[in-house]
Design a protein around this motif. Sequence first.
Motif, mmCIF file in Angstrom:
data_model
loop_
_atom_site.group_PDB
_atom_site.id
_atom_site.type_symbol
_atom_site.label_atom_id
_atom_site.label_comp_id
_atom_site.label_asym_id
_atom_site.label_seq_id
_atom_site.Cartn_x
_atom_site.Cartn_y
_atom_site.Cartn_z
ATOM 1 N N LYS A 227 0.811 -1.215 0.000
ATOM 2 C CA LYS A 227 0.000 0.000 0.000
ATOM 3 C C LYS A 227 0.843 1.262 0.000
ATOM 4 C CE LYS A 227 -4.149 -1.883 2.200
ATOM 5 N NZ LYS A 227 -5.079 -1.778 3.362
ATOM 6 N N PHE A 228 1.927 1.259 0.763
ATOM 7 C CA PHE A 228 2.613 2.523 1.010
ATOM 8 C C PHE A 228 3.715 2.874 0.023
ATOM 9 C CE2 PHE A 228 0.255 2.932 4.823
ATOM 10 C CZ PHE A 228 0.341 4.275 5.163
ATOM 11 N N VAL A 229 4.318 1.913 -0.612
ATOM 12 C CA VAL A 229 5.366 2.264 -1.578
ATOM 13 C C VAL A 229 4.808 3.181 -2.676
ATOM 14 C CG1 VAL A 229 6.930 1.367 -3.353
ATOM 15 C CG2 VAL A 229 6.852 0.288 -1.097
ATOM 16 N N PRO A 230 3.661 2.872 -3.294
ATOM 17 C CA PRO A 230 3.097 3.803 -4.293
ATOM 18 C C PRO A 230 2.737 5.162 -3.686
ATOM 19 C CG PRO A 230 2.064 1.642 -4.484
ATOM 20 C CD PRO A 230 2.848 1.634 -3.207
ATOM 21 N N ARG A 231 2.214 5.177 -2.471
ATOM 22 C CA ARG A 231 1.841 6.436 -1.823
ATOM 23 C C ARG A 231 3.074 7.297 -1.544
ATOM 24 N NH1 ARG A 231 -2.345 4.081 2.819
ATOM 25 N NH2 ARG A 231 -3.848 3.155 1.376
ATOM 26 N N ILE A 232 4.142 6.651 -1.136
ATOM 27 C CA ILE A 232 5.382 7.373 -0.826
ATOM 28 C C ILE A 232 5.951 8.009 -2.089
ATOM 29 C CG2 ILE A 232 7.789 7.038 -0.129
ATOM 30 C CD1 ILE A 232 6.636 4.778 1.762
ATOM 31 N N LYS A 233 5.957 7.252 -3.169
ATOM 32 C CA LYS A 233 6.478 7.782 -4.429
ATOM 33 C C LYS A 233 5.618 8.929 -4.935
ATOM 34 C CE LYS A 233 8.755 3.502 -5.880
ATOM 35 N NZ LYS A 233 8.798 2.385 -6.874
ATOM 36 N N LYS A 234 4.298 8.806 -4.785
ATOM 37 C CA LYS A 234 3.384 9.873 -5.213
ATOM 38 C C LYS A 234 3.605 11.139 -4.397
ATOM 39 C CE LYS A 234 -1.515 10.811 -6.074
ATOM 40 N NZ LYS A 234 -2.900 10.258 -6.011
ATOM 41 N N MET A 235 3.995 10.971 -3.129
ATOM 42 C CA MET A 235 4.253 12.114 -2.266
ATOM 43 C C MET A 235 5.560 12.823 -2.650
ATOM 44 S SD MET A 235 2.696 13.643 0.319
ATOM 45 C CE MET A 235 1.691 12.465 1.228
ATOM 46 N N GLY A 236 6.393 12.154 -3.460
ATOM 47 C CA GLY A 236 7.636 12.767 -3.900
ATOM 48 C C GLY A 236 8.806 12.500 -2.984
ATOM 49 N N LEU A 237 8.706 11.467 -2.169
ATOM 50 C CA LEU A 237 9.769 11.136 -1.222
ATOM 51 C C LEU A 237 10.610 9.970 -1.736
ATOM 52 C CD1 LEU A 237 7.608 11.395 2.000
ATOM 53 C CD2 LEU A 237 9.509 12.909 1.407
ATOM 54 N N GLU A 238 11.867 9.966 -1.326
ATOM 55 C CA GLU A 238 12.788 8.911 -1.741
ATOM 56 C C GLU A 238 12.951 7.914 -0.602
ATOM 57 O OE1 GLU A 238 17.460 8.386 -3.107
ATOM 58 O OE2 GLU A 238 16.489 10.356 -3.209
ATOM 59 N N ILE A 239 12.686 6.652 -0.896
ATOM 60 C CA ILE A 239 12.797 5.605 0.125
ATOM 61 C C ILE A 239 14.272 5.303 0.402
ATOM 62 C CG2 ILE A 239 12.275 3.186 0.662
ATOM 63 C CD1 ILE A 239 9.753 3.482 -1.077
ATOM 64 N N PRO A 240 14.683 5.338 1.682
ATOM 65 C CA PRO A 240 16.101 5.151 2.017
ATOM 66 C C PRO A 240 16.526 3.682 2.049
ATOM 67 C CG PRO A 240 14.846 5.545 4.010
ATOM 68 C CD PRO A 240 13.872 5.664 2.865
ATOM 69 N N ASP A 241 16.093 2.910 1.083
ATOM 70 C CA ASP A 241 16.461 1.502 0.980
ATOM 71 C C ASP A 241 16.630 1.174 -0.494
ATOM 72 O OD1 ASP A 241 16.786 -1.215 0.998
ATOM 73 O OD2 ASP A 241 14.887 -1.695 1.985
ATOM 74 N N GLN A 242 17.873 1.160 -0.935
ATOM 75 C CA GLN A 242 18.166 0.937 -2.349
ATOM 76 C C GLN A 242 17.904 -0.508 -2.773
ATOM 77 O OE1 GLN A 242 18.833 3.601 -4.244
ATOM 78 N NE2 GLN A 242 18.606 4.761 -2.329
ATOM 79 N N THR A 243 17.753 -1.410 -1.807
ATOM 80 C CA THR A 243 17.536 -2.823 -2.128
ATOM 81 C C THR A 243 16.058 -3.162 -2.296
ATOM 82 O OG1 THR A 243 17.320 -3.571 0.184
ATOM 83 C CG2 THR A 243 19.557 -3.375 -0.707
ATOM 84 N N LEU A 244 15.174 -2.213 -1.970
ATOM 85 C CA LEU A 244 13.736 -2.488 -1.992
ATOM 86 C C LEU A 244 13.257 -2.771 -3.412
ATOM 87 C CD1 LEU A 244 11.099 -2.475 -0.237
ATOM 88 C CD2 LEU A 244 10.781 -0.117 -1.046
ATOM 89 N N GLN A 245 12.613 -3.934 -3.587
ATOM 90 C CA GLN A 245 12.020 -4.276 -4.873
ATOM 91 C C GLN A 245 10.959 -5.357 -4.682
ATOM 92 O OE1 GLN A 245 14.655 -6.200 -7.693
ATOM 93 N NE2 GLN A 245 15.864 -7.160 -6.081
#
Length: 302
Positions: A227-245
């Motif tokens: 749920k939150f990965v799309p919401r975070i990206k839409k908010m314009g924030l960068e997730i501090p985990d480069q391994t996330l996929q």
Amino acid sequence: MTVESFEAKLAADKKIEPNDEMPDEYRNAALRMMKFHASSEIVGAIPEAEWIPYAPSLFRKRVLIAKVQDEVGHGQILMRVVEDLGCSREQFIQDILDDKAKYLTVFDEEYESWADIGMIGWLGDGAEIERQHTLKDASYGPYARAMHKIVYEEAFHYSQGRDLIATLMQGTKAQRDMVQESFNKWWWRAMVLFGPHDSESTHSKVLMNFKLKIKSNDELRNLFLNKFVPRIKKMGLEIPDQTLQYDESKGSWKYKDPDFTIYKNSKSLPSHQRRLKFLRQSYETNGWVRRLVELDNIPKAL
């Protein structure tokens, strides 16, 4: 009630009520879980209450006051559940004052900016809603019913946080940088909130067996990411985990493990000691209210 008949009742998804016979193991597991939740609601209101005087507008101040009031109210509801399971309200409160209570230790940290207050609501309460929503189906009846009201109000807290963060992200570069800095901290806090991996969580296995908990830690963390990965990206924030996929073959997320021991010594933090002192002082200062309520003959003028 025999162990077999109790297990059959759980298997049939029937609710366990306060006056029902239940194995000691079930009662103790339920009491531990619900004391933890109730304590988290009460202690968790304090960091936000500290920020009420610093709200940037009357509107934001009123919204934050309402949220703090809700959180304490949730603690009040859950204290009643705890009482039915055998822990008196007086003992419950005393455990908090004596620094013996267990709760989400993320609430021991210092909240350093107004963006942190937004993140508590948006990311923190958003993560908690994911867990609490499933608890509407918990096997202990009073707790499951309490979750309907609590989750409804937590949705308001989530909306409050989302609106605050969205407003800041539309502001100056300094404000956007403040939000990103806060998010970098709260991302890991949110990941920790679901608890350790299933293979490492003994308590989670017991709660799942008794249907006090409906989904495992790892399942909940995965639902949160969905749920939150799309919401975070839409908010314009960068997730501090480069391994996330997202692993489509497994239908789950790969991510860097948070440090689950990060809050192990949280009670030694200055912020924890300050808030504990505040709780103790408040309890003493408001003792006259408790004594008045206990009187048999309260003057009508009061």
